[in-house]
Write an enzyme that holds these catalytic residues in place. Structure first.
Site, PDB file in Angstrom:
ATOM      1  N   HIS A 264       3.755   0.636   3.013  1.00  0.00           N
ATOM      2  CA  HIS A 264       3.545  -0.158   4.009  1.00  0.00           C
ATOM      3  C   HIS A 264       2.935  -1.330   3.512  1.00  0.00           C
ATOM      4  O   HIS A 264       2.597  -1.234   2.234  1.00  0.00           O
ATOM      5  CB  HIS A 264       3.025   0.284   5.302  1.00  0.00           C
TER       6      HIS A 264
ATOM      7  N   ASP B 215      -0.079  -4.157   4.190  1.00  0.00           N
ATOM      8  CA  ASP B 215      -1.302  -4.594   5.092  1.00  0.00           C
ATOM      9  C   ASP B 215      -1.536  -6.026   5.178  1.00  0.00           C
ATOM     10  O   ASP B 215      -1.649  -6.540   4.268  1.00  0.00           O
ATOM     11  CB  ASP B 215      -2.685  -3.842   4.411  1.00  0.00           C
TER      12      ASP B 215
ATOM     13  N   HIS C  62       0.749  -1.113  -0.264  1.00  0.00           N
ATOM     14  CA  HIS C  62      -0.017   0.011   0.033  1.00  0.00           C
ATOM     15  C   HIS C  62       1.049   1.198   0.083  1.00  0.00           C
ATOM     16  O   HIS C  62       1.558   1.483   1.069  1.00  0.00           O
ATOM     17  CB  HIS C  62      -0.723   0.087   1.144  1.00  0.00           C
TER      18      HIS C  62
ATOM     19  N   ASP D 125      -8.451 -45.057   0.139  1.00  0.00           N
ATOM     20  CA  ASP D 125      -9.403 -44.840  -0.769  1.00  0.00           C
ATOM     21  C   ASP D 125     -10.644 -45.395  -0.092  1.00  0.00           C
ATOM     22  O   ASP D 125     -10.738 -46.096   0.675  1.00  0.00           O
ATOM     23  CB  ASP D 125      -9.095 -45.600  -2.058  1.00  0.00           C
TER      24      ASP D 125
ATOM     25  N   LYS E 236      -3.535 -42.387   3.151  1.00  0.00           N
ATOM     26  CA  LYS E 236      -4.630 -42.059   2.537  1.00  0.00           C
ATOM     27  C   LYS E 236      -5.378 -43.217   2.109  1.00  0.00           C
ATOM     28  O   LYS E 236      -4.964 -43.714   1.095  1.00  0.00           O
ATOM     29  CB  LYS E 236      -4.330 -40.912   1.487  1.00  0.00           C
TER      30      LYS E 236
END
Length: 352
Positions: free
Chosen positions: A20, A22, A14, A248, A246
């Site tokens: 600066h 944000d 900004h 199935d 993981k």
């Protein structure tokens, strides 16, 4: 607004009265915001002043353009970084902010890893609330020249434009992150005299964060959109993650309300619920009303889809032969002790 089951953040470069950055973190339906005077640093030795400013609306997270001169924050705004964030530790974000020691992990296009915002002790008569933004030591921190990340990345993550091109309203329009549709323009102008932040400035108030001592009762929805996995290049670097196989399989949602158990496939948000034979122990969950996702899988390593379909329809006693791999419990009107770290920090990706 795009729905998201992860908290989002944006960092906007900004160029107003002073240049600066944000920092804006999505929380409770708004962006909690800090103006970081020198921008973030990857060196843990650097303590960057971060001035707490007004909450901003979530649609501001897609703004890249100009604010008219003479208005609050007048100047040029660039979308410098964006992505997702997660709180660290056992406290809720609201409790951590109220205490003044707010630790979080960023997963952005440019910033990654663990950071902390530490509130400074205010001086008598001082109106603004000052914090320090500090990078934690991790795989993404550096030992010196922490501001090089700013110098090496001087274009927008949303449009690839420079500050000069944004100020002129030229070039490619930014790709939306928060919003749906194509309303975003390359020459966007934001009226800072209207809206949420302007209302807070006019009232001279700032929402104060108070520790939550008791969860507020709420009505349990008929269906909760699940958090689905996505492929990532590397696993999360922050502490507190659990890495697991993981499986199935099929997922269903179990709904327990007033002692009655019903279920729905995870993608079936419409249609009548069923009363499955498998969740006979579901009512023992320590909640008055809860909803659980159960990942259902067989242990067969080959021809998974066919095996799962067979498991759903076959069994010696006519019941599905299924393995419940995981429960992610969401509770309504539950006691605070039920809110486990697993429930508060769901796994958001699978490393491919």
């Amino acid at each position: 607004m795009k729905p998201s089951n992860r908290r989002r953040f944006v960092i906007q470069k900004h160029d107003a009265t002073r240049l600066h950055y944000d920092l804006r973190l999505e929380l409770d339906g708004v962006f909690k915001s800090w103006a970081v005077t020198k921008g973030p640093s990857l060196d843990p030795q650097d303590k960057r002043l971060a001035v707490e400013v007004e909450d901003h609306p979530l649609d501001y997270g897609d703004f890249e353009g100009t604010i008219p001169k003479g208005q609050y924050g007048g100047g040029t705004v660039m979308l410098w970084d964006r992505g997702y964030w997660e709180p660290e530790g056992n406290k809720t974000p609201e409790q951590a902010l109220a205490k003044g020691d707010f630790k979080f992990t960023l997963e952005g296009d440019r910033l990654h890893g663990s950071f902390v915002l530490v509130r400074m002790r205010g001086r008598e008569g001082e109106k603004r609330t000052n914090w320090l933004l500090i990078k934690h030591h991790d795989d993404f921190s550096v030992d010196d020249n922490g501001e090089a990340i700013l110098e090496e990345n001087d274009t927008s993550v949303a449009s690839g434009r420079t500050m000069d091109a944004i100020a002129a309203g030229k070039g490619r329009k930014p790709k939306p992150f928060m919003m749906t549709g194509d309303a975003i323009q390359a020459d966007a102008v934001w009226d800072s005299s209207e809206g949420l932040a302007a209302d807070e400035r006019k009232a001279g108030t700032k929402t104060k964060q108070k520790p939550s001592t008791k969860p507020a009762p709420s009505k349990m929805p008929a269906f909760v959109e699940p958090q689905l996995c996505e492929t990532l290049e590397r696993p999360p670097s922050a502490k507190g993650w659990i890495h697991e196989i993981k499986f199935d399989g099929y997922r269903i949602q179990l709904r327990v309300q007033d002692g009655e158990v019903t279920s729905r496939p995870e993608r079936a948000s419409t249609g009548p619920p069923s009363t499955p034979p498998l969740p006979s122990r579901a009512p023992t969950f320590p909640t008055l009303s809860s909803m659980a996702k159960s990942a259902l899988s067989t242990r067969m390593a080959r021809r998974i889809s066919r095996a799962l379909q067979a498991a759903l329809s076959e069994g010696e006693d006519g019941r599905p032969r299924l393995l419940r791999v995981r429960y992610d419990v969401r509770g309504w009107q539950r006691p605070p002790a039920v809110a486990t770290d697993r429930a508060k920090r769901p796994l958001g990706g699978v490393v491919g």
